[in-house]
Design a protein around this motif. Structure first.
Motif, PDB file in Angstrom:
ATOM      1  N   ARG A 138      27.020  51.311  -8.962  1.00  0.00           N
ATOM      2  CA  ARG A 138      28.283  51.665  -9.597  1.00  0.00           C
ATOM      3  C   ARG A 138      28.422  50.960 -10.942  1.00  0.00           C
ATOM      4  NH1 ARG A 138      32.665  53.864  -7.206  1.00  0.00           N
ATOM      5  NH2 ARG A 138      31.945  53.239  -5.129  1.00  0.00           N
ATOM      6  N   ALA A 173      30.349  56.465  -2.479  1.00  0.00           N
ATOM      7  CA  ALA A 173      30.690  56.613  -3.894  1.00  0.00           C
ATOM      8  C   ALA A 173      32.177  56.850  -4.104  1.00  0.00           C
ATOM      9  CB  ALA A 173      29.875  57.758  -4.507  1.00  0.00           C
ATOM     10  N   PHE A 174      32.785  57.724  -3.303  1.00  0.00           N
ATOM     11  CA  PHE A 174      34.187  58.106  -3.494  1.00  0.00           C
ATOM     12  C   PHE A 174      35.157  57.232  -2.707  1.00  0.00           C
ATOM     13  CE2 PHE A 174      32.170  61.814  -5.232  1.00  0.00           C
ATOM     14  CZ  PHE A 174      33.095  62.414  -6.078  1.00  0.00           C
ATOM     15  N   ASN A 229      31.793  59.258 -10.074  1.00  0.00           N
ATOM     16  CA  ASN A 229      31.490  59.207  -8.645  1.00  0.00           C
ATOM     17  C   ASN A 229      30.391  60.187  -8.258  1.00  0.00           C
ATOM     18  OD1 ASN A 229      33.367  57.173  -8.098  1.00  0.00           O
ATOM     19  ND2 ASN A 229      35.025  58.631  -7.701  1.00  0.00           N
ATOM     20  N   THR A 286      26.970  59.218  -6.569  1.00  0.00           N
ATOM     21  CA  THR A 286      26.538  59.906  -5.349  1.00  0.00           C
ATOM     22  C   THR A 286      25.084  60.329  -5.444  1.00  0.00           C
ATOM     23  OG1 THR A 286      28.764  60.730  -4.819  1.00  0.00           O
ATOM     24  CG2 THR A 286      26.907  61.950  -3.902  1.00  0.00           C
TER      25      THR A 286
END
Length: 455
Positions: free
Chosen positions: A10, A386-387, A441, A445
């Motif tokens: 991230r 990711a989310f 995101n 992902t």
């Protein structure tokens, strides 16, 4: 190789994001409208730009012009690979670099070919469809860098918005350069900007031209009207006979199925009506969940009708009428079987014995994801990380015929359909845009998916 930590990735995505947005702005400005000529210099420049961007991520990307089935020059395609270990899994990354036209720029709130950021969304033609897919691939490869644990092949198509006429010949001619264990198609979208989705199914499609004849020539409505119904009225009766009282198709042999992977959340009817501009008095047709009606049940639309215009009309009974049906088929049904079912029905139900002829036009097979495949499970886990929320499976009512063709040519490959869009993206419409937070995101992902596949 061990999968990388989500938070580490991230941070890498965040630090690279200004480059990704700049890539999108440059891509929007290229005006790569394939409808203005897939062999045009503007399309060649677009392909070269994409190849240069991928080359920065270590992909030996190059531009190759395809050939149409009739031997004429086709689209400018981008292909290439990055091989890290011949023994590692191979992933094919797909996107397309052509975009839809802009028939009326005045319908836009911004210049359609100048990327404009407003309230966290980047507006511009192709920002989402499918510049967003290119941005996802570029950002994921940059985030992984030397930690990439899979071999990567890329195919960025130049004629997706034109129906991909040279797609299959091109794939067949470059089969070795497309062969992969997993294929990621970044040309779909999420449940919302905040809730991720794998696209689990796509409906197929088939078109029919129907000609109904009642007379050898037009006749006067005063002399013959009553016993003889005009061809337009008979066509309306024939079209109406395909449906029951709830607006459900009642054609034997036209298949339906259940949502692939199960229905986790139904489509919000209020939002659906607002997005479609549905008049308040209209009651939605069909039965069962709204999602199933859109994703896995068949639908038929009259998309063309040849009739005398109201202006200049006069008192004659029309001898013939012709109309075109667009049929969306259940993901698992062969389009030729659906076409036969509808054709047989129309001929058998010709009102008052009118002559009915049916011609089959273009066809495309639907597609269903394997929800139990390892790649599917990895993708769902990556989306969750990711989310930060549970992903929601989502089908699509539309068709992407090249996906089942890819599956046919490479039957052992696992196909994942992801993408940058959300319900506010307005792909193909004025004010197309992409949610920038969601884009981050989506990049994360894909980086996580590639990392997990490389374990």
């Amino acid at each position: 190789m061990t999968a990388l930590d989500a938070e580490e990735l991230r941070g890498r995505v965040e630090s690279d994001f200004s480059r990704v947005v700049d890539l999108l702005n440059q891509k929007i400005a290229l005006k790569s409208v394939s409808a203005e000529g897939i062999t045009g210099e503007h399309m060649k420049r677009s392909a070269q730009f994409v190849a240069e961007q991928l080359a920065q991520e270590g992909v030996d990307a190059r531009v190759v012009q395809s050939r149409n089935p009739d031997g004429t020059d086709g689209a400018y395609e981008v292909i290439g690979s990055k091989i890290v270990d011949p023994a590692a899994p191979t992933v094919l990354l797909y996107a397309h670099h052509d975009v839809q036209p802009v028939p009326d720029a005045s319908a836009w709130s911004t210049d359609p070919f100048v990327g404009t950021e407003i309230d966290g969304r980047l507006f511009g033609r192709g920002a989402a469809d499918d510049g967003g897919g290119i941005a996802i691939h570029s950002g994921a490869l940059r985030a992984l860098g030397d930690d990439l644990g899979v071999n990567v092949k890329v195919f960025v198509e130049g004629e997706e918005e034109m129906g991909s006429p040279s797609f299959i010949p091109f794939i067949e001619a470059h089969r070795d350069e497309f062969d992969a264990d997993v294929i990621i198609v970044a040309d779909s979208g999420n449940w919302s900007a905040e809730v991720p989705s794998l696209t689990t199914s796509l409906r197929g499609n088939t078109d029919l031209d129907v000609t109904l004849k009642v007379l050898e020539h037009p006749v006067h409505s005063g002399q013959f009207g009553g016993p003889i119904l005009d061809a337009n009225t008979l066509s309306a009766m024939l079209i109406g006979s395909m449906y029951d009282k709830d607006g459900e198709l009642a054609i034997e042999g036209l298949a339906s199925q259940e949502p692939v992977g199960g229905l986790q959340r139904d489509i919000d009817e209020q939002g659906f009506r607002a997005d479609g501009g549905v008049v308040e008095s209209y009651r939605l047709a069909g039965r069962d969940s709204l999602a199933s009606r859109l994703w896995v049940k068949p639908s038929i639309a009259v998309i063309g009708f040849d009739a005398h215009p109201v202006e200049g009309s006069f008192n004659v009974i029309a001898d013939t009428a012709r109309f075109r049906l667009s049929i969306r088929t259940a993901p698992s049904q062969r389009p030729e079987d659906a076409a036969k079912a509808v054709t047989d029905f129309l001929i058998a139900h010709a009102p008052f014995g009118a002559e009915v002829r049916v011609e089959t036009l273009d066809q495309g097979m639907g597609w269903s994801m394997d929800p139990d495949a390892e790649a599917s499970k990895d993708a769902m886990t990556a989306m969750r990380e990711a989310f930060g929320v549970e992903p929601v499976n989502k089908g699509e009512g539309g068709s992407i015929p090249f996906i089942p063709e890819l599956q046919r040519i490479f039957p052992d490959a696992q196909v994942l359909v992801t993408g940058p869009e959300d319900p506010k993206a307005n792909a193909h419409s004025p004010n197309e845009s992409i949610d920038l937070k969601s884009l981050k995101n989506n990049i994360l992902t894909e980086a996580l998916i590639l990392s997990k596949l490389g374990e």
